[in-house]
Design a protein around this motif. Structure first.
Motif, PDB file in Angstrom:
ATOM      1  N   VAL A  86       0.839  -1.195   0.000  1.00 14.81           N
ATOM      2  CA  VAL A  86       0.000   0.000   0.000  1.00 14.81           C
ATOM      3  C   VAL A  86       0.873   1.244   0.000  1.00 14.81           C
ATOM      4  CG1 VAL A  86      -1.795   1.274   1.244  1.00 14.81           C
ATOM      5  CG2 VAL A  86      -1.865  -1.227   1.173  1.00 14.81           C
ATOM      6  N   ARG A 127       2.258   1.769  -3.477  1.00 15.72           N
ATOM      7  CA  ARG A 127       1.208   2.222  -4.392  1.00 15.72           C
ATOM      8  C   ARG A 127       0.931   3.710  -4.196  1.00 15.72           C
ATOM      9  NH1 ARG A 127      -2.528  -1.193  -6.752  1.00 15.72           N
ATOM     10  NH2 ARG A 127      -4.227   0.215  -6.157  1.00 15.72           N
ATOM     11  N   LEU A 128       0.769   4.124  -2.945  1.00 17.50           N
ATOM     12  CA  LEU A 128       0.473   5.527  -2.662  1.00 17.50           C
ATOM     13  C   LEU A 128       1.633   6.422  -3.087  1.00 17.50           C
ATOM     14  CD1 LEU A 128      -1.231   5.045   0.794  1.00 17.50           C
ATOM     15  CD2 LEU A 128      -2.316   6.072  -1.197  1.00 17.50           C
ATOM     16  N   LEU A 168      -9.366   3.469  -8.704  1.00 17.05           N
ATOM     17  CA  LEU A 168      -8.473   4.120  -7.747  1.00 17.05           C
ATOM     18  C   LEU A 168      -9.177   5.249  -7.012  1.00 17.05           C
ATOM     19  CD1 LEU A 168      -5.408   4.457 -10.157  1.00 17.05           C
ATOM     20  CD2 LEU A 168      -5.614   2.822  -8.262  1.00 17.05           C
ATOM     21  N   GLU A 190      -5.759   3.850   0.932  1.00 14.66           N
ATOM     22  CA  GLU A 190      -6.234   4.398  -0.340  1.00 14.66           C
ATOM     23  C   GLU A 190      -7.680   4.883  -0.241  1.00 14.66           C
ATOM     24  OE1 GLU A 190      -5.127   2.001  -3.839  1.00 14.66           O
ATOM     25  OE2 GLU A 190      -3.694   0.958  -2.543  1.00 14.66           O
ATOM     26  N   GLU A 233     -10.361  -3.137   1.092  1.00  9.96           N
ATOM     27  CA  GLU A 233      -9.968  -2.507  -0.180  1.00  9.96           C
ATOM     28  C   GLU A 233     -10.963  -2.808  -1.296  1.00  9.96           C
ATOM     29  OE1 GLU A 233      -6.740  -2.499   2.547  1.00  9.96           O
ATOM     30  OE2 GLU A 233      -7.981  -4.184   1.838  1.00  9.96           O
TER      31      GLU A 233
END
Length: 338
Positions: free
Chosen positions: A86, A89-90, A115, A214, A256
């Protein structure tokens, strides 16, 4: 040496075939070096994505090459991705929004997943700078609203600790945690530290804090989730564990796969990319995208019977393969087959 690959014009497609593994990364690294805009490589599989990440960086170490990794969970799984994934990804999404990427590499399944909107990252990203005045209670609230966990000893991304005038933070997207020393209400020093020894390493002038997830798990995010949940799913929501957990501010395992419920609208990969980005479709991308979509539909049919854990239909979570390729037509595209 100039690139052996053509540069496609916006809305146009160039097709290249019969490149061997290794030759593709050399050619793509040369192409990226010659471009003024980012090169976005969508790979048919995660293995090629990781290979290209390593090989392009080896051929052209001066390029800023970033991977948008997969969650490494199956659709509708009851457990969440590792925090390191995570975090990466961020960090990559943030780098894309800041035009700080020369090359972005994305596996096919990851490219289909919807997203958070860019506004979410912008609203939940903040800086801390040496010499800045800092309200500890305001920081505590800001970290909590960004999804960070208060712990006694910081070990993993998404954690923070406050002990008097000493603050430890492990931002998402960071390789190391930071230790902030306050003099009264002013940041006197910011240093990295080692999670194992807890010893300070070297000073830095500032740090950037990305959100810990996210999706927002603050009051507004919880309210939005509850409203959307009641609108989409029939029955008594109080009997659903996922609904009760989010209502109490708990991020359940697999949350998620409910990400769209936290927003009015989600974004796609294409919403993040600059309009002039060059898109490379690497390998049998159509086959990979179709397979991922079909497998998600099969898992939905298998798991949709559980009234205590209702799940979203695939089209709320993913772009269908046809939608993905249709949206890609706005970019210059390079179809590269091995």
């Amino acid at each position: 040496m100039s690139s052996t690959l053509p540069i496609p014009s916006p809305g146009k497609t160039e097709r290249i075939s019969s490149l061997h593994a290794g030759a593709d990364s050399l050619a793509l690294s040369q192409l990226a070096r010659s471009l003024k805009q980012p090169l976005v490589i969508v790979c048919a599989n995660a293995f090629d994505a990781q290979r290209l990440l390593e090989e392009i960086d080896w051929f052209e170490p001066g390029l800023a090459v970033h991977l948008l990794p997969d969650w490494e969970t199956l659709p509708y799984d009851h457990f969440s991705p590792h925090p390191d994934l995570v975090s990466k990804r961020l960090a990559t999404l943030y780098q894309i929004t800041q035009n700080a990427c020369d090359v972005v590499i994305i596996p096919a399944g990851t490219a289909l997943v919807r997203l958070p909107p860019q506004a979410f990252l912008a609203a939940h990203t903040f800086m801390l700078t040496k010499g800045q005045r800092l309200d500890i209670e305001a920081l505590r609230l800001q970290c909590a609203e960004a999804g960070y966990h208060h712990v006694s000893q910081v070990m993993s991304p998404g954690e923070f600790s406050i002990r008097g005038g000493l603050i430890d933070l492990f931002p998402m997207g960071s390789a190391l945690p930071y230790r902030i020393d306050l003099f009264d209400d002013e940041i006197e020093t910011i240093r990295t530290f080692d999670v194992d020894s807890q010893r300070s390493l070297y000073p830095v002038p500032e740090i950037r804090l990305l959100p810990a997830r996210e999706f927002p798990l603050d009051t507004q995010g919880i309210t939005r989730f509850r409203q959307n949940f009641r609108e989409i799913f029939e029955g008594d929501p109080s009997k659903c564990r996922i609904y009760k957990d989010v209502s109490n501010g708990i991020a359940s395992g697999g949350i998620e796969w409910y990400l769209p419920l936290f927003f009015e609208d989600t974004a796609t990969l294409f919403d993040y990319l600059p309009k002039d980005a060059v898109l490379c479709l690497h390998g049998d991308l159509d086959g990979a995208a179709q397979t991922f979509w079909q497998e998600t539909q099969q898992r939905h049919r298998l798991l949709d019977h559980d009234r205590e854990r209702p799940i979203l239909p695939p089209n709320r979570l993913l772009l269908a393969a046809e939608e993905f390729f249709s949206a890609s037509h706005a970019f210059g595209r390079l179809h590269l087959t091995l």
